[in-house]
Design an enzyme around this catalytic site. Structure first.
Site, PDB file in Angstrom:
ATOM      1  N   ASP A 154      -5.386   8.634   5.236  1.00 16.99           N
ATOM      2  CA  ASP A 154      -5.934   7.492   5.986  1.00 16.99           C
ATOM      3  C   ASP A 154      -7.460   7.465   6.026  1.00 16.99           C
ATOM      4  O   ASP A 154      -8.042   6.650   6.734  1.00 16.99           O
ATOM      5  CB  ASP A 154      -5.385   7.505   7.424  1.00 16.99           C
ATOM      6  CG  ASP A 154      -3.939   7.038   7.477  1.00 16.99           C
ATOM      7  OD1 ASP A 154      -3.600   6.091   6.747  1.00 16.99           O
ATOM      8  OD2 ASP A 154      -3.154   7.626   8.240  1.00 16.99           O
ATOM      9  N   ASP A 179       1.067   1.424   3.050  1.00 16.48           N
ATOM     10  CA  ASP A 179      -0.196   1.382   3.800  1.00 16.48           C
ATOM     11  C   ASP A 179      -1.350   1.997   3.001  1.00 16.48           C
ATOM     12  O   ASP A 179      -2.515   1.647   3.184  1.00 16.48           O
ATOM     13  CB  ASP A 179      -0.091   2.171   5.124  1.00 16.48           C
ATOM     14  CG  ASP A 179       1.233   2.054   5.835  1.00 16.48           C
ATOM     15  OD1 ASP A 179       2.250   1.822   5.171  1.00 16.48           O
ATOM     16  OD2 ASP A 179       1.253   2.217   7.063  1.00 16.48           O
TER      17      ASP A 179
END
Ligand code: GLY
Length: 383
Positions: A114, A177
Site C-alpha cells: 500500500d 486494489d
C-alpha cells in the site's frame, strides 16, 4: 415546489446536461469544498493533539486514528494538500506538511503493497505542489521499498504477506486494489515503471471475468507464476463484484493510460466503466458490493469512481462517463452524503463501508472517501 421536484428528478435521472446543470453542479461542488476545508482544518487541530497518528474513521461517537503503517495513513495529509492547492491557504499547507512528515518512517517499509496509497497521496502531492527535494527523496526511497515486493516469475507485486497457511508458496496474493500503487512507480520511471507495467499486464490477464468485473484476490504459485485461486476478501462472495475493488480497477487503468499512453490500459478502463455504469442505482452511489442483497452504500466507491470517470472522459470524450460522474458528485454533495460542518467526526462524507462481511466500518466516514471526493470535485471544477 412541483417545479423544484421535477428539476431534481430530471437531474437525477438524465444527468446534468448543458451549462445550466453543469454550472449548478459547480456551485454545489464549491460549497462542498468549503465544507471540506472547515472539516479538514478542524480535524488537523484534533490530530495535533494525538501524536504520530492519522484519522481513519468515526464510529460510535469517537474518531478512530491509525498509525502511519495503516494503509489509510496518506489520505488525510493528501486531502490537506489538495485543499491547499484549491484555496492557496497557507494554514492548510502548514498542516499538510506537518501530517505528511508523520509518514516519513514508511520510506524503508517493505511490509506492505500500500506504499503507493500512503506515500504518493501525501509526499506525491507535496512534491507536485512545492518542488521541495525532501519530499522527492522520500518518494524515491518508498518506490525502492515497494519494488522489493515484485516477483518477476508472477509478474506482480505481492499484496498481502499472509494467506492460507497450507502451502504458502501457492498463495502469493494480489488484490485489485494494488493497481493504485502503480502510479508512484510509474512516476519514478525506469525499472520501477517496468514493474508497474508488468503488474498491470498480469492483472489484465488474470483478474477480470468475462463480463469485465474483477475478482478481489488472485493467488499465484510464486515459484511458477500459475494462478492457484481466485476469491474475495472484502466482497460478498468469491464471484461477486466488490464495489470499491471495481472502482480501484477503473481508476488504476485510467491512471495507467495517463502515465503510459498505452491504449490497452485505456481499453481496460473503458471495459470496466461500461460494466459498472448500467449497474449503478438511482443515486449512482453503489451498494458496498454490486451483487449483495444486503444494502449499505459505499460513498468511497462512488467518490473513487467519479474521480476516475472524469479523467476517463478527458481521454474518450464519452459523455456518458461525464454524466455518470455528475450524478455521483451531485449525490455526494447532497445532505444524504455530505456531513454538516462540525459533525461526522470532521470527516467530509458519510456512509462508507470498509469491510461489510467482517462487520468492520459499516456505514461510516472513511478518510479515503474524503480524499477521492475532494480530488473528483477539483477535477470537475478544472474541466
Ligand atoms: N485497500 C483496502 C480497501 O479498499 O479497503
Amino acid at each position: 415546489m412541483k417545479k423544484i421536484l421535477l428539476t431534481l428528478v430530471v437531474i437525477g435521472t438524465l444527468g446534468l446536461a448543458g451549462c445550466g446543470g453543469r454550472c449548478a453542479l459547480k456551485k454545489e461542488l464549491k460549497q462542498a469544498l468549503a465544507v471540506a476545508v472547515e472539516q479538514e482544518k478542524a480535524q488537523a487541530v484534533r490530530m495535533e493533539g494525538i501524536e504520530g497518528k492519522l484519522p481513519q474513521t468515526y464510529e460510535k461517537g469517537e474518531v478512530r486514528v491509525a498509525s502511519p503503517y495503516n494503509w489509510i495513513s496518506g489520505f488525510f495529509p493528501g486531502a490537506l494538500w489538495l485543499l491547499y492547492e484549491y484555496t492557496g491557504d497557507e494554514q492548510l499547507r502548514t498542516y499538510a506538511d506537518e501530517f505528511t512528515r508523520r509518514l516519513e518512517v514508511l520510506k524503508d517499509h517493505t511490509g506492505t503493497h500500500d506504499l503507493g496509497f500512503m506515500v504518493f497521496c501525501s509526499y506525491g502531492n507535496a512534491y507536485r505542489l512545492t518542488g521541495d527535494p525532501y519530499y522527492k527523496s522520500i518518494i524515491e526511497q518508498a518506490a525502492a521499498s515497494l519494488a522489493t515486493r515484485f516477483n518477476p516469475t508472477v509478474g506482480c507485486i505481492r499484496s498481502w504477506n499472509t494467506g492460507r497457511k497450507e502451502n504458502p508458496e501457492l498463495d502469493f496474493m494480489v488484490i485489485i486494489d494494488n493497481m493504485m500503487n502503480l502510479e508512484m512507480l510509474e512516476w519514478c520511471g525506469g525499472k520501477y515503471a517496468d514493474i508497474a507495467r508488468r503488474h498491470a499486464d498480469t492483472t489484465i490477464k488474470n483478474h477480470f471475468r468475462e463480463d469485465n468485473s474483477s475478482y478481489h484476490v488472485v493467488a499465484y504459485n510464486e515459484l511458477t507464476g500459475e494462478v492457484t485461486d481466485r476469491r474475495t476478501a472484502q466482497g460478498r462472495s468469491d464471484d461477486s463484484a466488490w464495489s470499491r475493488g471495481q472502482s480501484w480497477g477503473l481508476y488504476g487503468y485510467t491512471m495507467m493510460y495517463r502515465m503510459t499512453q498505452d491504449k490497452k490500459y485505456l481499453d481496460q478502463a473503458v471495459k470496466i466503466a461500461d460494466y459498472l455504469i448500467p449497474r449503478l442505482p438511482e443515486d449512482a452511489i453503489p451498494n458496498w458490493d454490486y451483487d449483495a442483497a444486503e444494502q449499505s452504500k459505499d460513498s468511497s466507491a462512488g467518490a473513487i469512481m467519479a474521480s476516475a470517470l472524469i479523467e476517463l472522459y478527458g481521454f474518450t470524450q464519452n459523455e456518458t462517463y461525464l454524466a455518470t460522474a455528475e450524478r455521483q458528485l451531485h449525490s455526494l454533495c447532497s445532505d444524504a452524503y455530505l456531513a454538516p460542518v462540525g459533525e461526522n467526526g470532521n470527516f467530509v462524507l458519510m456512509h462508507g463501508v470498509g469491510h461489510y462481511m467482517a462487520g468492520s466500518e459499516v456505514d461510516v466516514p472513511l478518510s479515503y472517501g474524503d480524499y477521492y471526493f475532494i480530488e473528483a470535485a477539483m477535477r470537475y471544477l478544472a474541466l
